[in-house]
Design an enzyme around this catalytic site. Structure first.
Site, PDB file in Angstrom:
ATOM      1  N   LYS A  22       5.433  -4.449  -4.228  1.00  0.00           N
ATOM      2  CA  LYS A  22       6.892  -4.366  -4.180  1.00  0.00           C
ATOM      3  C   LYS A  22       7.436  -4.500  -2.772  1.00  0.00           C
ATOM      4  O   LYS A  22       8.481  -5.067  -2.557  1.00  0.00           O
ATOM      5  CB  LYS A  22       7.300  -3.014  -4.782  1.00  0.00           C
ATOM      6  CG  LYS A  22       8.790  -2.829  -4.913  1.00  0.00           C
ATOM      7  CD  LYS A  22       9.336  -3.628  -6.052  1.00  0.00           C
ATOM      8  CE  LYS A  22      10.828  -3.582  -6.136  1.00  0.00           C
ATOM      9  NZ  LYS A  22      11.364  -4.763  -6.820  1.00  0.00           N
ATOM     10  N   LYS A  68      10.881 -15.432 -11.502  1.00  0.00           N
ATOM     11  CA  LYS A  68      10.616 -14.303 -12.408  1.00  0.00           C
ATOM     12  C   LYS A  68       9.490 -14.661 -13.377  1.00  0.00           C
ATOM     13  O   LYS A  68       8.592 -13.874 -13.613  1.00  0.00           O
ATOM     14  CB  LYS A  68      11.861 -13.909 -13.228  1.00  0.00           C
ATOM     15  CG  LYS A  68      13.006 -13.280 -12.487  1.00  0.00           C
ATOM     16  CD  LYS A  68      12.743 -11.893 -11.965  1.00  0.00           C
ATOM     17  CE  LYS A  68      12.111 -11.892 -10.620  1.00  0.00           C
ATOM     18  NZ  LYS A  68      12.890 -11.742  -9.437  1.00  0.00           N
ATOM     19  N   ARG A 122       3.679  -0.304  -4.948  1.00  0.00           N
ATOM     20  CA  ARG A 122       3.447  -0.878  -3.610  1.00  0.00           C
ATOM     21  C   ARG A 122       2.103  -1.597  -3.498  1.00  0.00           C
ATOM     22  O   ARG A 122       1.830  -2.263  -2.503  1.00  0.00           O
ATOM     23  CB  ARG A 122       3.491   0.230  -2.554  1.00  0.00           C
ATOM     24  CG  ARG A 122       4.801   0.975  -2.507  1.00  0.00           C
ATOM     25  CD  ARG A 122       4.737   2.059  -1.463  1.00  0.00           C
ATOM     26  NE  ARG A 122       4.727   1.489  -0.129  1.00  0.00           N
ATOM     27  CZ  ARG A 122       5.808   1.223   0.579  1.00  0.00           C
ATOM     28  NH1 ARG A 122       6.992   1.485   0.083  1.00  0.00           N
ATOM     29  NH2 ARG A 122       5.722   0.721   1.783  1.00  0.00           N
ATOM     30  N   ASN A 141      -1.474   1.924   5.890  1.00  0.00           N
ATOM     31  CA  ASN A 141      -0.676   0.839   5.331  1.00  0.00           C
ATOM     32  C   ASN A 141      -0.282  -0.054   6.502  1.00  0.00           C
ATOM     33  O   ASN A 141       0.305   0.430   7.458  1.00  0.00           O
ATOM     34  CB  ASN A 141       0.569   1.428   4.652  1.00  0.00           C
ATOM     35  CG  ASN A 141       1.582   0.362   4.278  1.00  0.00           C
ATOM     36  OD1 ASN A 141       1.240  -0.812   4.122  1.00  0.00           O
ATOM     37  ND2 ASN A 141       2.833   0.768   4.146  1.00  0.00           N
ATOM     38  N   GLY A 142      -0.646  -1.334   6.439  1.00  0.00           N
ATOM     39  CA  GLY A 142      -0.339  -2.245   7.544  1.00  0.00           C
ATOM     40  C   GLY A 142      -1.542  -3.118   7.846  1.00  0.00           C
ATOM     41  O   GLY A 142      -2.455  -3.224   7.041  1.00  0.00           O
ATOM     42  N   TRP A 198      -3.002  -2.616  -1.584  1.00  0.00           N
ATOM     43  CA  TRP A 198      -2.749  -4.044  -1.789  1.00  0.00           C
ATOM     44  C   TRP A 198      -3.583  -4.727  -0.716  1.00  0.00           C
ATOM     45  O   TRP A 198      -3.297  -4.614   0.470  1.00  0.00           O
ATOM     46  CB  TRP A 198      -1.261  -4.334  -1.617  1.00  0.00           C
ATOM     47  CG  TRP A 198      -0.889  -5.748  -1.926  1.00  0.00           C
ATOM     48  CD1 TRP A 198      -0.573  -6.267  -3.133  1.00  0.00           C
ATOM     49  CD2 TRP A 198      -0.787  -6.833  -0.988  1.00  0.00           C
ATOM     50  NE1 TRP A 198      -0.289  -7.605  -3.023  1.00  0.00           N
ATOM     51  CE2 TRP A 198      -0.409  -7.977  -1.722  1.00  0.00           C
ATOM     52  CE3 TRP A 198      -0.987  -6.961   0.387  1.00  0.00           C
ATOM     53  CZ2 TRP A 198      -0.232  -9.228  -1.137  1.00  0.00           C
ATOM     54  CZ3 TRP A 198      -0.800  -8.209   0.975  1.00  0.00           C
ATOM     55  CH2 TRP A 198      -0.420  -9.322   0.210  1.00  0.00           C
ATOM     56  N   GLU A 209       6.010 -14.814 -11.566  1.00  0.00           N
ATOM     57  CA  GLU A 209       5.398 -13.581 -11.080  1.00  0.00           C
ATOM     58  C   GLU A 209       4.900 -12.676 -12.181  1.00  0.00           C
ATOM     59  O   GLU A 209       3.900 -11.996 -11.982  1.00  0.00           O
ATOM     60  CB  GLU A 209       6.253 -12.785 -10.094  1.00  0.00           C
ATOM     61  CG  GLU A 209       7.685 -12.845 -10.196  1.00  0.00           C
ATOM     62  CD  GLU A 209       8.425 -11.994  -9.181  1.00  0.00           C
ATOM     63  OE1 GLU A 209       7.862 -11.457  -8.233  1.00  0.00           O
ATOM     64  OE2 GLU A 209       9.637 -11.867  -9.376  1.00  0.00           O
ATOM     65  N   HIS A 232      14.745 -37.656  -8.766  1.00  0.00           N
ATOM     66  CA  HIS A 232      14.069 -38.123  -7.549  1.00  0.00           C
ATOM     67  C   HIS A 232      12.597 -37.717  -7.548  1.00  0.00           C
ATOM     68  O   HIS A 232      11.979 -37.665  -6.489  1.00  0.00           O
ATOM     69  CB  HIS A 232      14.791 -37.577  -6.311  1.00  0.00           C
ATOM     70  CG  HIS A 232      16.208 -38.044  -6.234  1.00  0.00           C
ATOM     71  ND1 HIS A 232      16.548 -39.345  -5.922  1.00  0.00           N
ATOM     72  CD2 HIS A 232      17.381 -37.407  -6.490  1.00  0.00           C
ATOM     73  CE1 HIS A 232      17.875 -39.471  -5.959  1.00  0.00           C
ATOM     74  NE2 HIS A 232      18.394 -38.313  -6.307  1.00  0.00           N
ATOM     75  N   CYS A 270       0.853  -1.182   0.000  1.00  0.00           N
ATOM     76  CA  CYS A 270       0.000   0.000   0.000  1.00  0.00           C
ATOM     77  C   CYS A 270       0.897   1.243   0.000  1.00  0.00           C
ATOM     78  O   CYS A 270       1.936   1.273   0.647  1.00  0.00           O
ATOM     79  CB  CYS A 270      -0.933   0.117   1.189  1.00  0.00           C
ATOM     80  SG  CYS A 270      -2.084  -1.241   1.367  1.00  0.00           S
ATOM     81  N   GLU A 320      15.555 -18.491  -9.132  1.00  0.00           N
ATOM     82  CA  GLU A 320      15.246 -17.091  -9.429  1.00  0.00           C
ATOM     83  C   GLU A 320      14.611 -16.961 -10.827  1.00  0.00           C
ATOM     84  O   GLU A 320      13.655 -16.199 -11.018  1.00  0.00           O
ATOM     85  CB  GLU A 320      16.530 -16.253  -9.298  1.00  0.00           C
ATOM     86  CG  GLU A 320      16.415 -14.782  -9.592  1.00  0.00           C
ATOM     87  CD  GLU A 320      15.402 -14.027  -8.734  1.00  0.00           C
ATOM     88  OE1 GLU A 320      14.870 -14.577  -7.767  1.00  0.00           O
ATOM     89  OE2 GLU A 320      15.127 -12.874  -9.083  1.00  0.00           O
TER      90      GLU A 320
END
Ligand code: F6R
Length: 614
Positions: free
Chosen positions: A609, A491, A27, A101-102, A75, A494, A510, A2, A487
């Site tokens: 983010k 990428k 954000r 925000n929180g 968010w 997302e 395995h 947020c 990684e």
């Protein structure tokens, strides 16, 4: 998560708020809203589902006048993304409006109590509970807004950065923070508030970063007043922001992510500047000068981080163990904080975070601190919460990362970990001076080699079209290249929403090998290193089951070309620095696949983010 913005001064607030929201959209972007107190004293709140553009479309025929206002890009945590759950939230009388925000963890209890007293709610959010509580306290106990906010915050459990305005007092904004970032910008007879400094830098470079537990009263015509939780006045720590507009604009690229991928050579040069001498054979980190006893005396190193930063940590572990011979563990901060880990005062905990605000990483630091460990931070965002919570640390200095999918921060983190491991190994005497010099010198060549790797962009763009319709992808690597596989898969997931798994290549047999068929693209990082021959065997195993292999190979390698369907050639470097080069084509591949699929690369769905909630 947020983004919050606020303005009070002589200018019209709305354009400043909207511009600020656009800067903070990374954000969170599932809904957005603004609240302004108009010249006539009306408190107007407008909010919409979706991105900031939806909000501005909605506001075209609305009264957006007023020189005091607050705004929010969300968010979602509590309550689905919708206009009704978007911020700002009114209090019941519509006298107050809040942005937050929180997470207010005990919101359900407070809400139930307020409902018993007859308070009616207009949203499903935890945030509305706070503004209703403030109003309830104000009216039942005849307190001022400031006193009511202070009283309410004592009843609240959780994390917050809030801003609250009252239409009866149109020259004042009250803000407060606990575990969520908040910056106040000080201009000429005007003030700005924001989750980070990016919305403020157009107007002033003077800022105050609020500390946990701070409440600030921002009144026109008065000095900014910052108080502690009990109302005790705090010394005003005004800082100068070192951020320029060029750093937070796209600079001609179609997306921030692409710009950030391409600026990596320059970013790593900046990261090494002043730390590696001009001859390129000596690393100096000020943290190691100031705290050599704690760092070199570590019996064990524990790295805590989340997501991409955790992947960088996996590379750091290999560097530290092989160069410094100190045992090193890498933990997800979110698991570490809740599993009662054994931590002692002989441990050094390295916290890695791009944003410096990740709630789980902050909590892991807190826990390790309480148990006596020495804490070293590796962060990007200057002045953020993690660098302030650590004993020492090193900034990666790659500039603001706006694209939600992390790219340059990852390579910056790996570069700092490489410098740290080299510097410590040299001081500990665990590597020879010749080896040390050779490695430092090779590290300084990485930016040039990255430039070379970036030249494959067009070829990768072409390849990306082949994989646009894949449903699943597998990424394989070994040793230092295993975290690169993780990684690369992250990428792709997302930003293109294609399911992807990263795996150590030898582990495939395995279990995951059962997934291989002609529909499964397999990306293998197969550069020439100690495990090269073994990775070739893994490629053969995939081929034998009809899998389609794209291999990242060392330039000039003719052998793998015979087995792979596609190859991407990479400049050669030392095995331990290979991740810095090999991650580039995988970033580009994820980017181009997402673009081919028409996805919003810089603002992928459901993500934010800066993850300031646990
Ligand atoms: C992925 C990504 C995330 C972050 C994670 C930790 O591209 O960006 O996985 O790495 O949320 O964030 P920081 O590094 O800010 O602590």
């Amino acid at each position: 998560m947020c983004g919050i913005v606020g303005y009070i001064g002589a200018k019209q607030a709305y354009p400043i708020l909207i511009k600020g929201l656009r800067r903070l959209e990374y954000r969170g972007y599932d809904s957005a809203g603004v609240a302004m107190i108009s010249q006539r004293g009306a408190l107007n709140v407008y909010k919409t589902k979706g991105k900031v553009d939806n909000l501005t479309d909605y506001c075209t025929d609305k009264d957006v006048s007023g020189s005091i206002g607050i705004a929010h890009t969300r968010w979602a945590t509590h309550g689905e993304p919708s206009a009704r759950n978007a911020h700002p939230h009114y209090s019941q009388s519509h006298n107050l409006a809040i942005i937050h925000n929180g997470i207010i963890e005990n919101y359900a209890d407070i809400k139930a109590k307020l409902q018993e007293k007859g308070v009616a709610f207009a949203s499903d959010t935890d945030t509305e509970v706070l503004v209703q509580l403030v109003e309830y306290i104000m009216s039942n106990r005849s307190l001022t807004l400031l006193e009511a906010v202070q009283t309410a915050l004592f009843q609240v459990i959780g994390a917050y950065a809030i801003a609250i305005i009252d239409k009866r007092e149109p020259t004042q904004i009250i803000v407060a923070r606990k575990q969520s970032p908040l910056v106040v910008g000080i201009g000429e007879s005007e003030f700005f508030i924001a989750s980070d400094a990016s919305p403020i830098i157009d107007y002033t470079d003077k800022v105050v970063y609020l500390e946990d537990g701070n409440i600030a009263v921002i009144r026109l015509g008065e000095e900014l007043k910052v108080m502690g939780i009990h109302g005790e006045e705090q010394e005003l720590k005004v800082k100068k922001v070192d951020l320029n507009l060029g750093q937070i604009e796209k600079g001609g690229y179609e997306h921030f992510m692409l710009k950030e991928i391409f600026e990596q050579p320059e970013c790593l040069t900046n990261c090494m500047r002043g730390r590696i001498n001009v001859e390129g054979n000596q690393v100096t980190l000020s943290a190691l000068i100031d705290h050599h006893q704690q760092l070199l005396g570590a019996k064990r190193i524990v790295i805590v981080a989340c997501g991409t930063s955790w992947h960088a940590g996996l590379i750091g572990k290999q560097l530290i163990e092989s160069l410094c011979r100190i045992p090193c563990e890498v933990e997800y901060a979110s698991e570490f904080r809740y599993r009662n880990p054994v931590v002692s005062k002989d441990d050094v905990v390295i916290a890695i975070s791009q944003s410096g605000e990740t709630a789980d990483t902050l909590a892991a630091i807190q826990l390790a601190k309480e148990q006596g460990a020495f804490i070293y931070g590796i962060c990007n965002a200057i002045g953020s919460s993690i660098p302030r919570a650590t004993d020492t640390g090193t900034y990666i200095h790659v500039g603001p990362e706006i694209g939600v999918a992390s790219t340059k921060a990852f390579t910056g983190q790996v570069t700092v970990l490489s410098m740290l491991a080299l510097c410590m190994a040299n001081k500990l005497g665990t590597i020879s001076i010749e080896r040390y010099r050779q490695m430092v010198s090779e590290l300084t060549c990485i930016p040039k080699k990255m430039e070379q790797a970036l030249q494959a962009n067009e070829e990768i763009k072409h390849l990306a079209r082949i994989f646009t319709y894949a449903k699943n992808c597998l990424y394989l690597g070994r040793g230092y290249n295993y975290p690169v596989a993780l990684e690369g898969a992250l990428k792709l997931k997302e930003i293109s929403y294609i399911h992807a798994e990263g795996y150590p290549a030898a582990e495939m047999k395995h279990g995951p090998i059962a997934l291989i068929d002609s529909e499964m693209p397999v990306f293998v990082i197969a550069t020439r290193d100690r495990l090269y021959e073994k990775v070739i065997s893994n490629i053969q195993e995939v081929r034998a089951r009809g899998g389609r292999v794209t291999a990242l190979i060392t330039e000039g390698d003719e052998q793998i070309k015979q087995y792979a369907d596609h190859v991407i050639e990479l400049p050669d470097t030392l095995e331990c620095f290979q991740p810095l080069i090999a991650s580039i084509p995988l970033q580009l591949l994820a980017y181009h696949i997402a673009v081919c699929k028409g996805k919003d690369v810089d603002r992928p769905r459901n993500l934010a983010k800066s993850v300031t909630v646990e």
